[in-house]
Write a protein that holds these residues in place. Sequence first.
Motif, PDB file in Angstrom:
ATOM      1  N   CYS A  20       9.358  78.582  34.263  1.00 45.56           N
ATOM      2  CA  CYS A  20       9.836  79.160  33.004  1.00 45.56           C
ATOM      3  C   CYS A  20      10.330  78.136  31.993  1.00 45.56           C
ATOM      4  CB  CYS A  20      10.942  80.184  33.247  1.00 45.56           C
ATOM      5  SG  CYS A  20      10.418  81.494  34.321  1.00 45.56           S
ATOM      6  N   VAL A  21       9.581  77.064  31.840  1.00 43.93           N
ATOM      7  CA  VAL A  21       9.869  76.131  30.761  1.00 43.93           C
ATOM      8  C   VAL A  21       8.560  75.883  30.013  1.00 43.93           C
ATOM      9  CG1 VAL A  21      10.568  73.793  30.127  1.00 43.93           C
ATOM     10  CG2 VAL A  21      11.719  74.962  32.016  1.00 43.93           C
ATOM     11  N   MET A  22       8.535  76.189  28.710  1.00 40.63           N
ATOM     12  CA  MET A  22       7.369  75.829  27.912  1.00 40.63           C
ATOM     13  C   MET A  22       7.674  74.490  27.275  1.00 40.63           C
ATOM     14  SD  MET A  22       6.322  79.277  25.909  1.00 40.63           S
ATOM     15  CE  MET A  22       6.304  80.864  26.714  1.00 40.63           C
ATOM     16  N   ALA A  23       7.163  73.440  27.900  1.00 43.23           N
ATOM     17  CA  ALA A  23       7.533  72.096  27.458  1.00 43.23           C
ATOM     18  C   ALA A  23       6.752  71.649  26.228  1.00 43.23           C
ATOM     19  CB  ALA A  23       7.333  71.106  28.599  1.00 43.23           C
ATOM     20  N   ASP A  24       5.644  72.336  25.954  1.00 40.94           N
ATOM     21  CA  ASP A  24       4.803  71.961  24.818  1.00 40.94           C
ATOM     22  C   ASP A  24       5.258  72.724  23.561  1.00 40.94           C
ATOM     23  OD1 ASP A  24       2.844  71.783  22.907  1.00 40.94           O
ATOM     24  OD2 ASP A  24       1.164  72.030  24.297  1.00 40.94           O
ATOM     25  N   ASP A  25       5.727  71.987  22.564  1.00 38.19           N
ATOM     26  CA  ASP A  25       6.284  72.624  21.363  1.00 38.19           C
ATOM     27  C   ASP A  25       5.294  73.578  20.702  1.00 38.19           C
ATOM     28  OD1 ASP A  25       6.747  69.822  21.846  1.00 38.19           O
ATOM     29  OD2 ASP A  25       8.288  69.881  20.314  1.00 38.19           O
ATOM     30  N   GLU A  26       4.025  73.147  20.652  1.00 37.39           N
ATOM     31  CA  GLU A  26       3.006  73.961  19.975  1.00 37.39           C
ATOM     32  C   GLU A  26       2.842  75.296  20.672  1.00 37.39           C
ATOM     33  OE1 GLU A  26       1.270  73.633  17.154  1.00 37.39           O
ATOM     34  OE2 GLU A  26       2.667  71.979  16.814  1.00 37.39           O
ATOM     35  N   LYS A  27       2.822  75.221  21.987  1.00 34.06           N
ATOM     36  CA  LYS A  27       2.638  76.434  22.771  1.00 34.06           C
ATOM     37  C   LYS A  27       3.852  77.356  22.600  1.00 34.06           C
ATOM     38  CE  LYS A  27       1.646  77.994  27.328  1.00 34.06           C
ATOM     39  NZ  LYS A  27       1.902  77.762  28.727  1.00 34.06           N
ATOM     40  N   LYS A  32       5.754  77.454  20.040  1.00 34.99           N
ATOM     41  CA  LYS A  32       5.716  78.026  18.688  1.00 34.99           C
ATOM     42  C   LYS A  32       4.755  79.217  18.652  1.00 34.99           C
ATOM     43  CE  LYS A  32       5.684  76.856  13.879  1.00 34.99           C
ATOM     44  NZ  LYS A  32       5.524  75.883  12.823  1.00 34.99           N
ATOM     45  N   LYS A  33       3.632  79.078  19.319  1.00 41.22           N
ATOM     46  CA  LYS A  33       2.676  80.202  19.401  1.00 41.22           C
ATOM     47  C   LYS A  33       3.350  81.406  20.030  1.00 41.22           C
ATOM     48  CE  LYS A  33      -1.658  79.078  18.228  1.00 41.22           C
ATOM     49  NZ  LYS A  33      -2.049  77.697  18.642  1.00 41.22           N
ATOM     50  N   ALA A  34       4.081  81.148  21.118  1.00 40.65           N
ATOM     51  CA  ALA A  34       4.768  82.238  21.817  1.00 40.65           C
ATOM     52  C   ALA A  34       5.739  82.933  20.874  1.00 40.65           C
ATOM     53  CB  ALA A  34       5.508  81.694  23.035  1.00 40.65           C
ATOM     54  N   LEU A  35       6.440  82.130  20.094  1.00 41.61           N
ATOM     55  CA  LEU A  35       7.412  82.664  19.139  1.00 41.61           C
ATOM     56  C   LEU A  35       6.701  83.521  18.087  1.00 41.61           C
ATOM     57  CD1 LEU A  35      10.447  82.254  18.991  1.00 41.61           C
ATOM     58  CD2 LEU A  35      10.086  80.406  17.375  1.00 41.61           C
ATOM     59  N   GLU A  36       5.573  83.013  17.621  1.00 43.10           N
ATOM     60  CA  GLU A  36       4.817  83.759  16.606  1.00 43.10           C
ATOM     61  C   GLU A  36       4.280  85.076  17.170  1.00 43.10           C
ATOM     62  OE1 GLU A  36       3.526  79.830  14.007  1.00 43.10           O
ATOM     63  OE2 GLU A  36       2.121  80.684  15.464  1.00 43.10           O
ATOM     64  N   ASN A  37       3.897  85.038  18.439  1.00 44.89           N
ATOM     65  CA  ASN A  37       3.433  86.266  19.076  1.00 44.89           C
ATOM     66  C   ASN A  37       4.551  87.286  19.221  1.00 44.89           C
ATOM     67  OD1 ASN A  37       0.751  85.653  19.292  1.00 44.89           O
ATOM     68  ND2 ASN A  37       0.978  84.645  21.285  1.00 44.89           N
TER      69      ASN A  37
END
Lengths: 290, 695
Positions: free
Chosen positions: B214-221, B223-228
């Motif tokens: 449960c750690v999304m270490a990739d900022d881009e990923k 950010k996508k999750a946040l946008e979703n």
Amino acid sequence: MYFQNLINSLNDYWIKQGCIMVQPYDLEKGAGTFNPATFFGVLTTKPTAVCYVEPSRRPADARFASNPNRLGKYYQYQVVIKPPHKDIQKVYLKSLEAIGIKISEHDIKWIEDDWESPTLGANGIGWEIWLDGMEITQFTYFEKMASFDLFPVTVEITYGLERLCMFSQKKDNIFDIMWNEKITYGEVHKEMEKQFSVYSFEKSDVDRLRQDFDYYEKEVLRLTKDSLFYPAYDMVMKASHSFNLLMARGTISVAERANLIKRIRDMARLCADEYVKGTKAEVKDQKELK
Amino acid sequence: MKKNDVLFELTVENIPARFVLIAKKQLQEKLLELMKNSRLEFGDIKIYSTYRRLTVFIYSVSSRTEKVIEKAYGPNARMLKDENGNYTKAAVGFAKACGVKPEELKTAFVEKKGEVLYAQRVIPSINAEKVLSDVFKEAIKSLNFPKSMIWEDSKFVFARPIRNILAIYGTRLIPIEIAGVKSSKFTYSSYFTGFKKISIKKPDEYFNQLDKNCVMADDEKRKKALENIIKGVEERVKATVKKDEDLIEENLYLAEYPSGVLVKFSSDFLKLPKELLNLVLKKQLKFFAILDEKSNLLPFFLGIRDGLSVGHKNVEEGFLNVFKARCADAIFFYDLDLKTDKLIFEEKLKSMLFQKELGSMYDKGLRVRSVVKMLANEFKIYDENLINASKYIYYDLASSVVNEFPELEGIMNYYYANNYGIYDEQIKLAISEIYLPVANDSKMPSNQYSSLFSVAHKIDTLVGDFILGIIPNGSNDPHGLRRYALGIIRTVYENDFNINLKKLIKFSYDSYPDDIRNKKDIKTLEDEILDFIYQRLESYLESKKFGVDVINSVKSIFLKEGDEARAIKRIEVINSLKNIDDFRNFALIYKRLKNITKDFTPKSNIDTTLFEKDEEKKLYDSFIKISEQVNRSINDSDFKTAAMEIIKLREPLESFFNTVLVMVDDEKIKNNRLTMLKNIYNLFIEISDISQISY
């Protein structure tokens, strides 16, 4: 968890972490940081680990017991450790578990918030800790106290006990907190809160408070000359409280405020100077004993 | 040579978003520089981060540096030893520079130089782990933060305490010690999974392992999750989430595993001023506001939680409670202000310093009021209500809400207007928009009263500061005067606020008391401020993408005259006509016109009796025909119509030049022809010197 049990649980937890549990200091003060255990404790290289409840008085924050979230007098729970554990964040989070908050079921955020006390000449780097959005703790690495640079650093963890308890008991009014199974926080403190609001905003003797301030300042000068830094520091706390009462009356201009703050800071510095001189001798004695 | 990927992860106690972004940028640059100097071959460098991790991947790194033999030739061989058999200074110096001992020096023959001293140094091959260890240590040490601390015995300086270092080259450990922390092949999960120890055996399993924990270490990923999450909420409530970039970024670095918490609140809170409610949500709570199609707030907000959905109900309740508590505070202050008599605000303003020597905010208010009076007269919109209202423009600075939320300065005046006795909607807006525009691309004052107040407010600060000599230089602009100057330019131009700047400066100057005015005379002040505004104007025009030639064609004649609004309009018109064929052809003939009449000053009127050819007469008739219309248009600032009229002269001009010789011997005829041409030239010069347009 009842208010009194909350305090007990925190005591138990931090005692297990090696803190000595000292008692609240018996003078009025604006925050737990003023307790001599913290003020003097952070100044030297000597390791320290203490925890204590500290009643804190902020006359200007009083609201005649009519605001569900604000008090003129409330309780802080203070932990001061030097040097801090390497996993101090984890140790702190476990203290929340100790008072019944399951970390995995909540949102915890550490929000940048560098702390500063211009009256004590103190500052540090740290965070506000938000539990489901509610600020419950101030977590600070002290960098300066009484204008002294500090090393090693001390960590200061300050819990707002009422906030935590409201959270734990799901109350939205401080006065509804259950102190134990029968008595509410309101029953213990509401009338006191009202009377002190009247005193702080309407009845305090402004002229006398100013005279007191001047007197305490003189005492600090006199006492520190004889290296009596503990009694002198009592006078600093009293001066600071007089200042807070004056502020609550709204009779202090911006320029005067800055001036009074500087005078308190200078007093605190004098006490710290004497303490540091004294403990240098003490540290040396210890080395010689070895 | 065999190559492997490198993984380096620094775990730090929570760092604020802005620090993370600074660190990423610096780290990228520093690592590239260090790797280039490392003698290791390497591919891409990628940096990822969360609020407690700085992660570096360096791909395809060679396993060792190549062994290198460095050869160096020095001074003449005779210089090795002196007559006593000791190494000379020159020899010792050369040896030192080459990193060898004097006794290791040899001699060699070099063409044209003969026998010289010669040194050879072998730089052995070093394994990647050793090199990378130094690279990372150096890179981390080089990071600079706005604020840093020390926390352990080695007194390493960093933004927040460093608690773990994961560093591997392929499957091998890179041994590093920073701030008393030794590197390992482990990292730790986030707080809500109990900081679990995670073993990372090789770089390419890093993201998967962390994801599992449960750690999304990739900022881009992330950010996508946040946008979703935002998209999901929008679909659920059929409304729009206010997408504030700063807020998205902040939340991106407040959660390692973002999940959305949609909270409904009582619509009672919507009674608060919407700007205030927005601020409570964004600044105090980091929550996203939710809007209907008219951008009105709806009784929902979106909070971002760091963690899984376990205990979702707790978090939702907590978010709502803290929102209610914050709103209760805001309501307390707002109600207090609404109940406060305006005279109390006035008293507070008197003790609120504007600037040392320039008096209180109350004094500033009085000055602005007198400028408003003069401007209102100038624009013939004098209205008692307007003048009275100008008195209140700073009153909200004394309010509790603005004291708590300084960002709301000005805005709160709108809500307190009834207390000031102001009911006219336009004037209410005017007292709330005095700070507009606040930035290069921000909202403009919305009506002519707003423009008037906004300009009066800004010129007062400019004039006061310039009198005292507080003039911005370099990056030093403590009172934001550049922003103020630009604000005035934009209002003058974009809001059609036609004021001569010299007049404006004079109005403001006159509103200052004698003892201040005596510090600087009006002429000097005018020059300084106009010059200052003019510099802003140039960069403003450039930002508008007007061609330099177009700007120049107007610049020397009209800019800096004080009538900036009309000057910019001319630029705009020329810019829009520049590429029309008729205009281009006219511009070319205009150049001829300019050259031929350069040294000529007409001494009399055009004498039609001296005309010899038809083309002369035709040109004259055309000129007379358009002149009146052109002058009228120019007076009305309708430069486009004026220009379109004048370019009609192209044809008669061309026929004229084709058939008529200007420089004839007869002085009278020559001067008469030149007089006509000069008059035509002067007609267009009222708009622009288009001979400067480059084609």
